[in-house]
Design a protein around this motif. Structure first.
Motif, short mmCIF file in Angstrom:
data_model
loop_
_atom_site.label_atom_id
_atom_site.label_comp_id
_atom_site.label_asym_id
_atom_site.label_seq_id
_atom_site.Cartn_x
_atom_site.Cartn_y
_atom_site.Cartn_z
N THR A 174 0.81 -1.22 0.00
CA THR A 174 0.00 0.00 0.00
C THR A 174 0.84 1.27 0.00
O THR A 174 0.30 2.38 0.03
CB THR A 174 -0.95 0.02 1.22
N GLN A 182 -5.64 2.36 -1.28
CA GLN A 182 -5.24 1.45 -0.22
C GLN A 182 -6.40 0.53 0.14
O GLN A 182 -6.24 -0.70 0.23
CB GLN A 182 -4.81 2.22 1.03
N ALA A 183 -7.58 1.12 0.35
CA ALA A 183 -8.76 0.33 0.71
C ALA A 183 -9.13 -0.64 -0.40
O ALA A 183 -9.48 -1.80 -0.15
CB ALA A 183 -9.92 1.26 1.02
N LEU A 186 -6.58 -3.57 -0.45
CA LEU A 186 -6.81 -4.50 0.64
C LEU A 186 -8.08 -5.32 0.40
O LEU A 186 -8.12 -6.52 0.70
CB LEU A 186 -6.91 -3.75 1.97
N LEU A 204 3.33 -5.29 6.16
CA LEU A 204 2.55 -4.06 6.24
C LEU A 204 3.10 -3.20 7.37
O LEU A 204 3.40 -3.69 8.46
CB LEU A 204 1.07 -4.34 6.48
N ASP A 206 1.41 -0.30 8.39
CA ASP A 206 0.27 0.31 9.08
C ASP A 206 -0.47 -0.74 9.90
O ASP A 206 -1.07 -1.68 9.35
CB ASP A 206 -0.66 0.94 8.03
N ASN A 208 -3.20 -0.50 11.45
CA ASN A 208 -4.63 -0.51 11.15
C ASN A 208 -4.91 -1.50 10.03
O ASN A 208 -5.88 -2.26 10.07
CB ASN A 208 -5.08 0.89 10.71
N GLN A 209 -4.06 -1.51 9.01
CA GLN A 209 -4.23 -2.44 7.90
C GLN A 209 -3.97 -3.88 8.33
O GLN A 209 -4.64 -4.80 7.86
CB GLN A 209 -3.31 -2.04 6.75
N ASP A 212 -6.98 -5.11 9.94
CA ASP A 212 -8.09 -5.22 8.99
C ASP A 212 -8.01 -6.49 8.16
O ASP A 212 -9.04 -7.11 7.87
CB ASP A 212 -8.10 -4.00 8.07
N ILE A 213 -6.81 -6.91 7.79
CA ILE A 213 -6.70 -7.95 6.76
C ILE A 213 -6.12 -9.27 7.24
O ILE A 213 -6.37 -10.31 6.65
CB ILE A 213 -5.87 -7.42 5.57
N ARG A 278 -12.38 -4.08 12.69
CA ARG A 278 -12.24 -5.49 12.36
C ARG A 278 -13.26 -6.29 13.16
O ARG A 278 -13.33 -6.16 14.38
CB ARG A 278 -10.83 -6.00 12.68
#
Length: 280
Positions: A174, A182-183, A186, A204, A206, A208-209, A212-213, A278
């Motif tokens: 990203t 980015q969104a 992902l 990654l 970040d 946050n990412q 999320d994933i 998440r």
């Protein structure tokens, strides 16, 4: 015994050590990435994230230790065999002079084509699909050098998709992308994993990412794996303080706490605040 414990890992490191002179980049690392899951490697700068990714992908010669791809030592596989099963997107890929988006994505088909063989109808279909999935169909004839950083990033992802890999490695994919892309990236990675069963290993930056994933998280610190497990197990205040050297507060999200959403609020050496969403 659970299905997960009996399945052969998609890729595995055993006693992986990588040294540059007297400096240890990785020290006796033992990790597994499981088939059909998204494994994310995270940690502070210089913790060994990218070195581990390159080692798992066969791009870094270890000082000692072994890498196994679906149970087979990488040392027993030819480069062509590996390329048919593994795609890698590096952190800062070099932009080839004069190459268009379509020509770059076409490179992903090389491991599957006969030597000097022509592009087949199936090759063309896969190239077209990969370009459309990253939303670059309107730029397919543009030279890479004329694109923005984010557009070039998506072109490299498309090349990896055209390769039809069983295992996709991405090093900070990203980077250079705006929030929307980015969104979208992902989301695309989740779709490839959930709908097509593609195994993904990514670095990654970040968190946050990561939350999320990731199905599984490898938290690195000073060339070693500090912790492994789910995001909820690994991204805890204590472990993140050990890995990053700053205090972190993790609390339920004020709106969606009942559904397992959470907020990460940095309170130490940085004033950045991010929201992670998440489902548990």
């Amino acid at each position: 015994m659970s299905e997960r414990t009996t399945r052969i890992p998609a890729v595995e490191a055993r006693g992986l050590t990588v040294a540059y002179g007297d400096a240890l980049a990785l020290s006796d690392v033992n990790v597994e990435a499981h088939q059909g899951r998204i494994t994310v490697i995270c940690g502070a700068n210089g913790s060994g994230k990218s070195t581990l990714l390159k080692g798992l992908a066969g791009l870094e010669t270890p000082t000692s230790g072994d890498i196994l791809l679906s149970g087979q030592p990488l040392s027993e596989l030819s480069r062509r065999d590996i390329a048919r099963r593994v795609a890698v997107m590096s952190q800062s890929p070099e932009v080839p002079t004069g190459l268009t988006v379509e020509e770059l994505v076409e490179q992903g088909r090389h491991p599957h084509r006969p030597w000097l063989g022509r592009i087949s109808a199936r090759d063309r279909s896969l190239i077209d699909s990969a370009i459309r999935r990253v939303d670059l169909h309107h730029l397919r004839q543009r030279e890479l050098a004329t694109l923005s950083g984010g557009e070039r990033q998506r072109a490299w992802v498309a090349m990896a998709l055209a390769q039809e890999p069983q295992l996709l490695f991405l090093d900070e994919p990203t980077s250079f992308l705006d929030i929307r892309h980015q969104a979208e990236l992902l989301t695309l990675l989740r779709q490839l994993n959930r709908q097509e069963g593609l195994t993904i290993v990514a670095v990654l930056h970040d968190l946050n990412q990561v939350m999320d994933i990731a199905d599984d998280v490898l938290l690195m610190c000073k060339g070693r794996v500090l912790a492994t497990g789910t995001a909820q197990q690994v991204l805890t205040a204590d472990l993140l303080e050990d890995a990053f050297g700053c205090k972190v507060d993790i609390v339920p999200h004020p709106r969606d706490g009942e559904r397992g959403y959470c907020l990460i609020d940095w309170v130490g050496n940085t004033d950045a605040t991010g929201t992670v969403r998440r489902e548990a």
